[in-house]
Write a protein that holds these residues in place. Structure first.
Motif, mmCIF file in Angstrom:
data_model
loop_
_atom_site.group_PDB
_atom_site.id
_atom_site.type_symbol
_atom_site.label_atom_id
_atom_site.label_comp_id
_atom_site.label_asym_id
_atom_site.label_seq_id
_atom_site.Cartn_x
_atom_site.Cartn_y
_atom_site.Cartn_z
ATOM 1 N N ASP A 88 -10.503 32.653 -11.951
ATOM 2 C CA ASP A 88 -9.798 31.884 -10.923
ATOM 3 C C ASP A 88 -10.075 32.396 -9.516
ATOM 4 N N SER A 116 -21.777 21.304 -8.486
ATOM 5 C CA SER A 116 -21.972 22.691 -8.924
ATOM 6 C C SER A 116 -21.649 23.652 -7.783
ATOM 7 N N LEU A 167 -11.882 21.600 -3.786
ATOM 8 C CA LEU A 167 -11.404 21.859 -5.150
ATOM 9 C C LEU A 167 -10.122 21.105 -5.491
ATOM 10 N N LYS A 212 -7.246 22.389 -4.870
ATOM 11 C CA LYS A 212 -6.376 23.480 -5.327
ATOM 12 C C LYS A 212 -5.969 24.332 -4.146
ATOM 13 N N ASP A 231 -11.661 16.753 -3.051
ATOM 14 C CA ASP A 231 -11.484 16.659 -4.506
ATOM 15 C C ASP A 231 -12.791 16.379 -5.258
ATOM 16 N N LYS A 232 -13.904 16.913 -4.782
ATOM 17 C CA LYS A 232 -15.203 16.734 -5.450
ATOM 18 C C LYS A 232 -15.557 17.944 -6.323
ATOM 19 N N GLY A 233 -14.629 18.892 -6.440
ATOM 20 C CA GLY A 233 -14.890 20.133 -7.160
ATOM 21 C C GLY A 233 -15.377 19.960 -8.579
ATOM 22 N N SER A 234 -14.918 18.935 -9.256
ATOM 23 C CA SER A 234 -15.320 18.760 -10.649
ATOM 24 C C SER A 234 -16.690 18.096 -10.786
ATOM 25 N N SER A 235 -17.194 17.516 -9.697
ATOM 26 C CA SER A 235 -18.452 16.783 -9.815
ATOM 27 C C SER A 235 -19.643 17.494 -9.178
#
Length: 166
Positions: free
Chosen positions: A97, A67, A135, A137, A61-65
């Motif tokens: 997506d 690049s 991600l 997802k 879950d590091k997808g948002s932090s």
């Protein structure tokens, strides 16, 4: 690298085995189950492996932090010559997506004749599991280009699936 050496499974031989033996497993499973069922099994096995690698690297879950460049670097470290040696990842890009992964020297294509219909099932699954964990997802993967059929690399595309709310 820590992922490979943190829990060596065999004292004398280490954690690596022959690519020829892995390919024999893939071909044997295909002969026993048929091509479609074997592909499902190989993708599933790869997904589990990819998720475990992402967990070992603390990337869940590091997808948002991070690049895409950092994601590419992390995937190269986990799956490339300093990691499991599954494949060389050249680039990870995103179009809407869809995440596109360009790779070469995939374990699935090794030793195959030009024009072979071999798909990168285990490799595709491993990258998919790694990306899914990173991600947070669910993805659906497809191989859209192959070095075996004239491509410059194996192109694996992963589409984000809609979340199902229960």
């Amino acid at each position: 690298m820590a992922i490979v050496q943190q829990n060596e499974l065999r004292q004398e031989l280490g954690d690596f085995s022959s690519i020829v033996c892995l390919k024999a497993i893939v071909v044997g499973v295909e002969e026993a189950l048929g091509e479609k069922a074997a592909a499902i099994a190989m993708i599933s096995a790869g997904r589990q492996r990819g998720k475990k690698l992402a967990e070992a690297m603390d990337l869940v879950d590091k997808g948002s932090s991070l690049s895409l460049e950092e994601l590419t670097k992390q995937a190269q470290e986990a799956l490339g010559k300093d990691g499991t040696r599954l494949c060389v990842i050249d680039k990870i890009s995103q179009e809407g997506d869809v995440y596109k992964v360009s790779a070469h020297e995939t374990v699935c294509s090794a030793g195959e004749s030009p024009g072979s219909s071999r798909q990168c099932t285990f490799t595709m699954g491993a990258i998919q599991g790694f990306l899914e964990a990173f991600l947070g997802k669910r993805l659906r993967g497809t191989q859209t280009e192959s070095v075996l059929r004239g491509g410059n690399f194996d192109l694996l595309e992963y589409t984000v699936l809609p979340q199902v709310n229960h």
